[in-house]
Scaffold this motif. Structure first.
Motif: not given
Length: 285
Positions: A222-244
């Protein structure tokens, strides 16, 4: 180290760019960063697709093919004796008169930089930090990977040089946007979430690959518009970029996440790692 510039392989301290280059004067330039794994430029076709589209948008009359870039990569890698490396391909508008130009740029400056970078033995982890600096809106209809980096620099200054931290931008409306040099994802209830590019974020090449891997593996996306509370309720979270690559989040303020112990991020990373030395494009999945 050696650098490629406009058809030549030269020592990095011999590189010269005119102050009349409109990349220098007005920020008219774009770049791509990608990794070389055992001589293979991971997702090169996807990077060139974005680069060529950006050059057309900026009215820079230049386009690159896989064969052309591979010839440069091989020559530069041989000069630097590297098989695993960070690569930055930079294209600036080229020289012009002082003043804003509306004509097409026909002689851009093309530079490829390289530095050694070994494949990681395991995923990195980072702490997420909510940024006070707001994500600026794109200069055009969508964000380009351009020379305009003041917003990112301001955000980096806000969190400092600690490599264990990554800042998370909000839009001016308060929606989660992206990291300073990354895209952000989180997982809840078997669904993978990420902000829509309509928030003004960069449509990262690794972002698109992760979405393709999720689809291949039957995940809900799902792609959308999210507030920080929705991320804080997540089970896992991660960043992505081509080098890291894929970087699990261990905490945001006092909210703790499983980091590299998270099973979803681990599975994605293992899948990602299998393709490092073979994929030219996410479309091959």
């Amino acid at each position: 180290m050696f650098v490629y510039m406009n058809g030549q392989i030269i020592k990095q301290d011999e590189v010269r760019i005119s102050p009349f280059d409109h990349g220098f004067l007005y920020g008219l330039g774009v770049f791509e960063t990608f990794r070389l794994y055992n001589g293979h430029p991971f997702l090169l076709d996807d990077h060139l697709e974005r680069l060529n589209k950006s050059l057309e948008t900026l009215m820079i009359e230049r386009a690159f093919t896989r064969d052309e870039i591979m010839e440069i990569v091989i020559s530069l890698s041989n000069a630097n004796e590297l098989k695993d490396a960070y690569i930055r391909l930079n294209v600036s508008a080229g020289n012009g008169e002082i003043g804003l130009q509306t004509d097409v740029y026909k002689k851009p400056n093309v530079i490829m930089f390289q530095k050694p970078l070994q494949p990681p033995k395991e995923m990195q982890e980072k702490e997420g930090v909510w940024l006070e600096t707001k994500r600026n809106t794109p200069e055009l209809s969508e964000r380009l990977k351009s020379h305009h980096y003041l917003n990112n620099i301001a955000a980096k200054r806000e969190i400092g040089n600690d490599l264990r931290k990554e800042g998370i931008f909000f839009t001016s409306e308060g929606f989660i946007a992206e990291g300073i040099v990354s895209n952000v994802f989180w997982i809840k209830g078997g669904t993978l979430y990420t902000p829509t590019i309509e928030t003004g974020i960069l449509n990262g090449v690794t972002r698109q690959l992760v979405m393709a891997l999720a689809k291949k593996n039957g995940w809900r996306m799902e792609e959308g518009y999210y507030k920080k509370e929705q991320l804080l309720e997540a089970e896992e979270a991660f960043f992505t970029n081509s080098i890291q690559e894929i970087v699990p989040i261990v905490c945001i303020n006092s909210r703790v996440f499983p980091g590299r112990k998270g099973k979803h991020a681990k599975n994605l990373y293992e899948d990602y790692s299998l393709h490092r030395e073979e994929l030219w494009s996410r479309n091959q999945l």
